[in-house]
Design an enzyme around this catalytic site. Sequence first.
Site, short mmCIF file in Angstrom:
data_model
loop_
_atom_site.label_atom_id
_atom_site.label_comp_id
_atom_site.label_asym_id
_atom_site.label_seq_id
_atom_site.Cartn_x
_atom_site.Cartn_y
_atom_site.Cartn_z
N ARG A 100 4.81 8.04 -4.34
CA ARG A 100 6.14 7.10 -4.67
C ARG A 100 6.93 7.16 -3.26
O ARG A 100 7.56 5.97 -2.82
CB ARG A 100 7.03 7.78 -5.71
CG ARG A 100 8.43 7.33 -5.61
CD ARG A 100 9.26 8.25 -6.66
NE ARG A 100 9.35 9.65 -6.34
CZ ARG A 100 10.26 9.86 -5.45
NH1 ARG A 100 11.19 9.12 -5.00
NH2 ARG A 100 10.64 11.28 -5.11
N ARG B 195 7.48 24.35 2.66
CA ARG B 195 7.75 23.02 3.36
C ARG B 195 8.67 23.10 4.50
O ARG B 195 8.45 22.56 5.62
CB ARG B 195 8.11 22.21 2.21
CG ARG B 195 7.02 21.93 1.20
CD ARG B 195 7.38 20.61 0.40
NE ARG B 195 6.98 20.97 -1.02
CZ ARG B 195 6.87 19.94 -1.97
NH1 ARG B 195 7.53 18.57 -1.85
NH2 ARG B 195 6.48 20.06 -3.27
N CYS C 144 0.14 10.91 -11.05
CA CYS C 144 0.27 10.95 -9.52
C CYS C 144 -0.62 10.28 -8.73
O CYS C 144 -0.48 10.30 -7.61
CB CYS C 144 0.18 12.47 -9.37
SG CYS C 144 1.30 13.63 -9.85
#
Length: 309
Positions: A176, A200, A287
């Site tokens: 997305r 991250r 996904c």
Amino acid sequence: MKFSVFFLLGGAHAFAPSAPSFVNTNSRTDGLTKLFMAEEEATPLRIGTRGSPLAMAQAFETRKRLQEAFPELNEDDAIQICVMKTQGDMILDKSLMELGGKGLFTKELDTALLGNEVDICVHSMKDVPTWLPEGTVLPCTLPREDTNDAFIHKDGSVKTIAELPDNSVIGTASLRRQAQLMAKNPTFKCVNFRGNVQTRLRKLNDGVVDATLLAIAGLKRMDMDGCATAVLDWEEMLPAVAQGAIGIQCRSDDEKSLKYIGALNHAPTKACVDCERAFLEALDGNCKTPIAGQARIIDDKIVFRGLIA
């Protein structure tokens, strides 16, 4: 936080001495009945959760709300938090698309719930498939956090996506986000970027990528929203279906758990999340599909906006 471990070794009669002929056995039966009733009443409410810092923050938030709503749950050991790892947590070198999409963060929790190892499961709703295992329900959604995405630049010198230079490397495993980024600048290079929030951000600080995107809701729940360079509005980056929402699942026949979590449900949030998930279900989305969708209640009406890339 206290954790209790219970071992079932046999009925109480297995450890009681044989009764002489003059003992009133009816009295003993009454005592055992009372003992078992007391044990049943003392059974803790077991919360199943993943072990990431964000998942734990959401489990603690659920525990806090339960204790505020039900005074008896403030007793020691009245609530247990049961941590488990899911396949999605353990395999980080592949994208969610390669691993098979949705359910990667819920299957182990579903198994524990159906096996009566836990009583309720706390989920980030954007990780929950549109179908639930038979015998389970998801009747509770907590009040929603900000649903937007946060843009985070490695040194904060670039304030918006539009200011990123050509060929910038952006860390995101989300199709997305990738689709919306590439629509803005086809020269961007999007690379797989998985792990918990702290992992991250560490990779970002190490210069592995130039920027990344994270849900601002998760950052806020961990008091880390100060690391966001900018919060993106829907025009710039439409969020994922159910982003920013926490859902609580239980067995469909568990009246005690249904009573507890039903009292926590925030009806406006649940209505919006149900709308978004219906959109995702109609598209058979997972996904492997770049889909975004958000609903808001405006003037008592649900206003929905969706995106398919």
